[in-house]
Design a protein around this motif. Structure first.
Motif, short mmCIF file in Angstrom:
data_model
loop_
_atom_site.label_atom_id
_atom_site.label_comp_id
_atom_site.label_asym_id
_atom_site.label_seq_id
_atom_site.Cartn_x
_atom_site.Cartn_y
_atom_site.Cartn_z
N GLN A 1 0.79 -1.56 0.02
CA GLN A 1 -0.08 0.31 0.48
C GLN A 1 0.88 1.56 -0.53
O GLN A 1 2.17 0.73 0.31
CB GLN A 1 -0.62 -0.23 1.26
CG GLN A 1 -1.95 -1.14 1.28
CD GLN A 1 -2.98 -0.74 2.41
OE1 GLN A 1 -2.17 -1.15 3.35
NE2 GLN A 1 -3.86 -1.40 2.10
N GLU B 1 -10.77 -6.21 7.66
CA GLU B 1 -10.63 -5.15 7.00
C GLU B 1 -9.16 -5.51 6.89
O GLU B 1 -7.97 -5.98 6.23
CB GLU B 1 -10.41 -3.24 7.06
CG GLU B 1 -10.24 -3.01 6.04
CD GLU B 1 -10.43 -2.84 4.23
OE1 GLU B 1 -9.35 -2.79 2.95
OE2 GLU B 1 -11.89 -3.75 3.97
N LYS C 1 -8.89 -6.97 -7.58
CA LYS C 1 -9.91 -6.52 -6.18
C LYS C 1 -9.31 -6.26 -4.96
O LYS C 1 -10.35 -5.65 -4.53
CB LYS C 1 -10.09 -7.94 -5.86
CG LYS C 1 -10.26 -9.03 -7.41
CD LYS C 1 -10.92 -11.17 -6.50
CE LYS C 1 -11.08 -11.11 -7.87
NZ LYS C 1 -11.25 -12.62 -7.16
N THR C 2 -8.48 -5.61 -5.25
CA THR C 2 -8.20 -4.63 -3.99
C THR C 2 -7.07 -3.35 -4.23
O THR C 2 -6.15 -3.40 -4.55
CB THR C 2 -7.40 -5.33 -3.28
OG1 THR C 2 -6.34 -6.26 -3.85
CG2 THR C 2 -7.98 -6.60 -2.21
N ARG D 1 -7.61 -8.23 5.65
CA ARG D 1 -7.84 -8.61 4.80
C ARG D 1 -6.77 -8.18 4.30
O ARG D 1 -5.78 -9.27 3.24
CB ARG D 1 -8.91 -7.70 3.76
CG ARG D 1 -8.76 -8.01 2.62
CD ARG D 1 -9.81 -7.19 1.61
NE ARG D 1 -9.45 -4.99 2.15
CZ ARG D 1 -8.73 -4.79 1.37
NH1 ARG D 1 -8.70 -4.87 0.15
NH2 ARG D 1 -8.42 -3.64 1.48
N THR D 2 -5.64 -7.39 5.09
CA THR D 2 -5.12 -7.15 4.39
C THR D 2 -3.69 -7.86 5.04
O THR D 2 -2.75 -7.85 4.21
CB THR D 2 -4.59 -5.33 5.21
OG1 THR D 2 -5.66 -4.19 4.92
CG2 THR D 2 -3.42 -4.87 5.05
#
Length: 288
Positions: free
Chosen positions: A72, A154, A105-106, A157-158
């Protein structure tokens, strides 16, 4: 040329159908004759694409070599020591140049292919790469500490997306930082069902001479939970007693150790003793 090489790798990895690759190849091949001095070797393809990047992109792109998993903007900003706004702008430019990919998707994650990472490794000094990897590990240490014992959807997921780099992080740190990282990563892996890997992490961290006594105590409690889940009640009880004897005045550690002992008693059918230990554990949690 760079796009063709990356498309070929994509197809080889099975991420696209031959029709998808063929359509993309057709578009690039039709445009290729207009590119003067078209390079034909892979390294030259990357060099050409790199040479036409703006200076800020040229400076940051090689620094992405430390990432093996999707990443990220915040992680890139930490590694490259730039503001997040600058990192966002540069990553967008690199994505438009096909040097990094956005995850479909992300979309808040970027990804650098193994071929592109190989090129970055040619462009960055080994000392800089090692320093960047350490900065990445410290950044992810903060992430693990922040989610420890209260993992939301969340964050889960990360964690799943960046897990390959989370696993690498422990080996990039030393001393108390390494032990603390192992504690938090081990807890996450327990949540993900990787009990044996978590146990190995705790064992490795406990063997570090420069780890703090309190950090080792937390790892003993986590090991006690693993022993309990595996039916090894005697080992679980010994680990809890070790913590209680070593830190009688630490309410946080004592609360966790007593809670685990309560689980052991409950497993043995000793419900009255389990309730007593749970109650004592809750009282100590309130104190801490």
């Amino acid at each position: 040329p760079l796009a063709i090489a990356l498309l070929a790798e994509t197809y080889e990895l099975g991420n696209s159908t031959i029709e998808d690759v063929g359509r993309s190849w057709g578009a690039y091949l039709r445009a290729a004759p207009s590119v003067p001095g078209r390079p034909r070797r892979l390294l030259a393809c990357f060099e050409f694409a790199y040479s036409i990047l703006p200076p800020g992109c040229q400076k940051l792109f090689p620094r992405l070599a430390c990432f093996w998993a999707p990443f990220q903007v915040a992680a890139v900003a930490c590694v490259a020591q730039v503001p997040q706004e600058d990192a966002t702008s540069i990553l967008e430019q690199l994505a438009r140049s096909s040097l990094v990919d956005r995850q479909e998707k992300t979309p808040d994650f970027y990804y650098i292919s193994p071929l592109a990472r190989w090129f970055c490794e040619q462009k960055v000094a080994p000392e800089q790469l090692a320093e960047d990897a350490s900065r990445m590990a410290f950044h992810y240490a903060g992430f693990l500490s922040g989610i420890s014992h209260h993992l939301g959807l969340e964050d889960a997921r990360t964690a799943q997306i960046i897990l390959p780099d989370l696993r690498r992080g422990q080996d990039l740190l030393k001393g108390e930082d390494r032990s603390s990282y192992a504690l938090h990563l081990g807890w996450l892996l327990l949540i993900f069902g990787e009990t044996e890997t978590a146990r190995s992490l705790y064992q490795d961290a406990l063997s570090q001479q420069d780890a703090s006594a309190r950090g080792k105590a937390w790892m003993l409690i986590q090991k006690a939970h693993i022993h309990h889940d595996r039916g090894e009640m005697e080992q679980a009880g010994m680990a809890c007693d070790n913590v209680l004897q070593s830190f009688p005045d630490d309410p946080g550690l004592a609360a966790e150790a007593l809670y685990c002992k309560g689980q052991i008693c409950q497993t043995h059918g000793e419900t009255d003793e389990a309730l007593r230990l749970y109650e004592e554990s809750n009282q100590l949690r309130d104190q801490s």
